[in-house]
Design a protein around this motif. Structure first.
Motif, mmCIF file in Angstrom:
data_model
loop_
_atom_site.group_PDB
_atom_site.id
_atom_site.type_symbol
_atom_site.label_atom_id
_atom_site.label_comp_id
_atom_site.label_asym_id
_atom_site.label_seq_id
_atom_site.Cartn_x
_atom_site.Cartn_y
_atom_site.Cartn_z
ATOM 1 N N MET A 1 0.801 -0.862 0.463
ATOM 2 C CA MET A 1 0.124 0.077 -0.172
ATOM 3 C C MET A 1 1.188 1.146 0.353
ATOM 4 O O MET A 1 1.869 1.520 0.678
ATOM 5 C CB MET A 1 -0.676 0.752 1.343
ATOM 6 N N SER A 2 0.209 2.378 -0.309
ATOM 7 C CA SER A 2 1.233 3.496 -0.365
ATOM 8 C C SER A 2 0.074 4.254 -0.172
ATOM 9 O O SER A 2 -0.948 4.743 -0.033
ATOM 10 C CB SER A 2 1.632 3.976 -1.834
ATOM 11 N N LEU A 3 0.440 5.753 0.728
ATOM 12 C CA LEU A 3 -0.124 6.588 1.351
ATOM 13 C C LEU A 3 -0.171 7.808 0.762
ATOM 14 O O LEU A 3 1.189 7.907 0.767
ATOM 15 C CB LEU A 3 -0.113 7.081 2.913
ATOM 16 N N VAL A 4 -0.991 8.275 0.488
ATOM 17 C CA VAL A 4 -0.998 8.913 -0.828
ATOM 18 C C VAL A 4 -1.186 10.844 0.001
ATOM 19 O O VAL A 4 -2.893 10.506 0.748
ATOM 20 C CB VAL A 4 -1.501 9.515 -1.892
ATOM 21 N N GLY A 5 -1.555 11.714 -0.280
ATOM 22 C CA GLY A 5 -2.261 13.333 -0.052
ATOM 23 C C GLY A 5 -3.098 13.730 -0.655
ATOM 24 O O GLY A 5 -2.610 13.882 -2.041
ATOM 25 N N LEU A 6 -4.515 13.347 -1.198
ATOM 26 C CA LEU A 6 -5.772 13.832 -1.782
ATOM 27 C C LEU A 6 -6.585 14.999 -1.519
ATOM 28 O O LEU A 6 -6.462 15.209 -0.192
ATOM 29 C CB LEU A 6 -6.366 13.264 -2.542
ATOM 30 N N ARG A 7 -6.837 16.379 -2.222
ATOM 31 C CA ARG A 7 -7.464 16.841 -1.630
ATOM 32 C C ARG A 7 -8.838 16.775 -2.230
ATOM 33 O O ARG A 7 -9.794 16.154 -2.870
ATOM 34 C CB ARG A 7 -7.085 18.460 -2.801
ATOM 35 N N ALA A 8 -9.887 17.104 -0.905
ATOM 36 C CA ALA A 8 -11.362 17.502 -1.960
ATOM 37 C C ALA A 8 -11.849 17.826 -3.127
ATOM 38 O O ALA A 8 -10.460 18.921 -3.736
ATOM 39 C CB ALA A 8 -12.127 19.014 -0.726
ATOM 40 N N GLY A 9 -12.515 16.784 -3.805
ATOM 41 C CA GLY A 9 -12.404 17.406 -4.864
ATOM 42 C C GLY A 9 -12.120 16.708 -6.295
ATOM 43 O O GLY A 9 -12.025 16.214 -7.353
ATOM 44 N N ASP A 10 -10.638 16.342 -5.908
ATOM 45 C CA ASP A 10 -9.718 15.474 -6.743
ATOM 46 C C ASP A 10 -10.666 14.340 -6.856
ATOM 47 O O ASP A 10 -11.583 13.666 -6.380
ATOM 48 C CB ASP A 10 -8.844 15.112 -6.002
ATOM 49 N N ILE A 11 -10.578 13.813 -8.505
ATOM 50 C CA ILE A 11 -11.417 12.616 -9.419
ATOM 51 C C ILE A 11 -10.218 11.578 -9.514
ATOM 52 O O ILE A 11 -9.516 11.618 -9.677
ATOM 53 C CB ILE A 11 -12.423 12.851 -10.514
ATOM 54 N N VAL A 12 -10.563 10.227 -8.739
ATOM 55 C CA VAL A 12 -9.226 9.806 -8.607
ATOM 56 C C VAL A 12 -9.929 8.578 -9.621
ATOM 57 O O VAL A 12 -11.381 7.697 -9.861
ATOM 58 C CB VAL A 12 -8.919 8.487 -7.817
ATOM 59 N N THR A 13 -9.175 7.442 -11.223
ATOM 60 C CA THR A 13 -9.841 6.988 -12.260
ATOM 61 C C THR A 13 -9.210 5.878 -12.496
ATOM 62 O O THR A 13 -9.941 4.734 -12.404
ATOM 63 C CB THR A 13 -10.728 7.534 -13.587
ATOM 64 N N THR A 14 -8.157 6.259 -12.301
ATOM 65 C CA THR A 14 -7.160 4.912 -12.624
ATOM 66 C C THR A 14 -5.795 4.808 -11.553
ATOM 67 O O THR A 14 -5.452 6.178 -10.773
ATOM 68 C CB THR A 14 -5.994 5.061 -14.166
ATOM 69 N N LEU A 15 -4.987 3.686 -11.353
ATOM 70 C CA LEU A 15 -4.201 2.672 -10.422
ATOM 71 C C LEU A 15 -2.965 2.680 -11.439
ATOM 72 O O LEU A 15 -3.296 1.720 -12.019
ATOM 73 C CB LEU A 15 -4.845 2.900 -9.268
ATOM 74 N N TYR A 16 -1.520 3.231 -10.632
ATOM 75 C CA TYR A 16 -0.553 3.266 -11.641
ATOM 76 C C TYR A 16 0.586 1.860 -10.637
ATOM 77 O O TYR A 16 0.379 2.331 -9.560
ATOM 78 C CB TYR A 16 0.050 3.588 -11.699
ATOM 79 N N ALA A 17 0.845 0.810 -10.872
ATOM 80 C CA ALA A 17 1.947 0.848 -10.404
ATOM 81 C C ALA A 17 2.717 -0.317 -11.443
ATOM 82 O O ALA A 17 2.712 -0.504 -12.314
ATOM 83 C CB ALA A 17 1.577 -0.661 -9.370
ATOM 84 N N PHE A 18 4.353 0.015 -10.593
ATOM 85 C CA PHE A 18 5.729 -0.589 -11.471
ATOM 86 C C PHE A 18 5.266 -2.335 -11.617
ATOM 87 O O PHE A 18 5.874 -2.445 -10.313
ATOM 88 C CB PHE A 18 6.768 0.045 -11.560
ATOM 89 N N CYS A 19 5.506 -2.823 -12.212
ATOM 90 C CA CYS A 19 5.724 -4.498 -12.988
ATOM 91 C C CYS A 19 6.911 -4.871 -12.397
ATOM 92 O O CYS A 19 7.394 -4.256 -14.052
ATOM 93 C CB CYS A 19 4.281 -5.122 -13.703
ATOM 94 N N THR A 20 8.084 -5.123 -11.566
ATOM 95 C CA THR A 20 9.185 -5.761 -12.092
ATOM 96 C C THR A 20 9.000 -6.750 -12.676
ATOM 97 O O THR A 20 10.447 -7.450 -13.149
ATOM 98 C CB THR A 20 10.071 -5.862 -10.876
#
Length: 135
Positions: A1-20
Motif C-alpha cells: 500500500m501507499s499513503l498519498v495526500g489527496l484534496r477534496a474534489g480530486d477525481i481518481v479514475t486509474t491506479l498505477y504500479a510498476f511491475c518488475t
C-alpha cells in the motif's frame, strides 16, 4: 500500500504500479483506493492479464471516485498466485518511508490473507512500502 495526500474534489479514475516481474500462475491482481481508516472507496477488476515485467501496470477503478475531504488515502495492490507472486517497485527501510510529519510514514504495507480488494482492509506496517500512483 501507499499513503498519498489527496484534496477534496480530486477525481481518481486509474491506479498505477510498476511491475518488475509478472509472476507465474497468477490467480488475481487488483488495485484499490481506501480511506486512511481502511474503508474501500473503489477498486479495479481483476487485472492479472495486464501483468508484464518492467512495465507500468494500470487499472481503471470500477467507477470514478470523487474525494470528499483533504487527507491521506491508501492506494493498495493485491496479487495472489499458485506459483510465483508478481513483483512491484518498492522501498524498504525507514529512511525511504520518511515522514511527511513527525513519525508519519508516507507509505505502508498492509494485511495478508485477502482474496481480493472488494472489501475494507486494516492498514498495518511491516516495513516494506510499494510505490503506487493515481490519476
Amino acid at each position: 500500500m501507499s499513503l498519498v495526500g489527496l484534496r477534496a474534489g480530486d477525481i481518481v479514475t486509474t491506479l498505477y504500479a510498476f511491475c518488475t516481474g509478472a509472476g507465474t500462475l497468477v490467480t488475481y491482481t487488483g488495485m484499490g483506493l481506501f480511506r486512511a481508516t481502511g474503508v474501500r472507496l473503489g477498486s479495479t477488476a481483476d487485472i492479472k492479464a495486464s501483468l508484464v515485467a518492467n512495465t507500468i501496470l494500470s487499472g481503471a477503478l470500477a467507477a470514478p471516485v470523487t474525494i470528499d475531504a483533504d487527507g491521506g488515502y491508501y492506494l493498495a495492490i493485491l496479487s495472489t498466485a499458485t506459483t510465483t507472486q508478481p513483483a512491484f517497485v518498492r522501498a524498504s527501510g525507514t529512511s525511504q518511508g520518511v515522514a511527511v510529519g513527525t513519525g508519519v510514514r508516507k507509505n505502508a504495507n498492509s494485511q495478508g490473507g485477502l482474496a481480493n480488494l472488494n472489501g475494507n482492509l486494516t492498514p498495518a506496517d511491516n516495513g516494506v512500502w510499494y510505490w503506487i500512483a493515481c490519476a
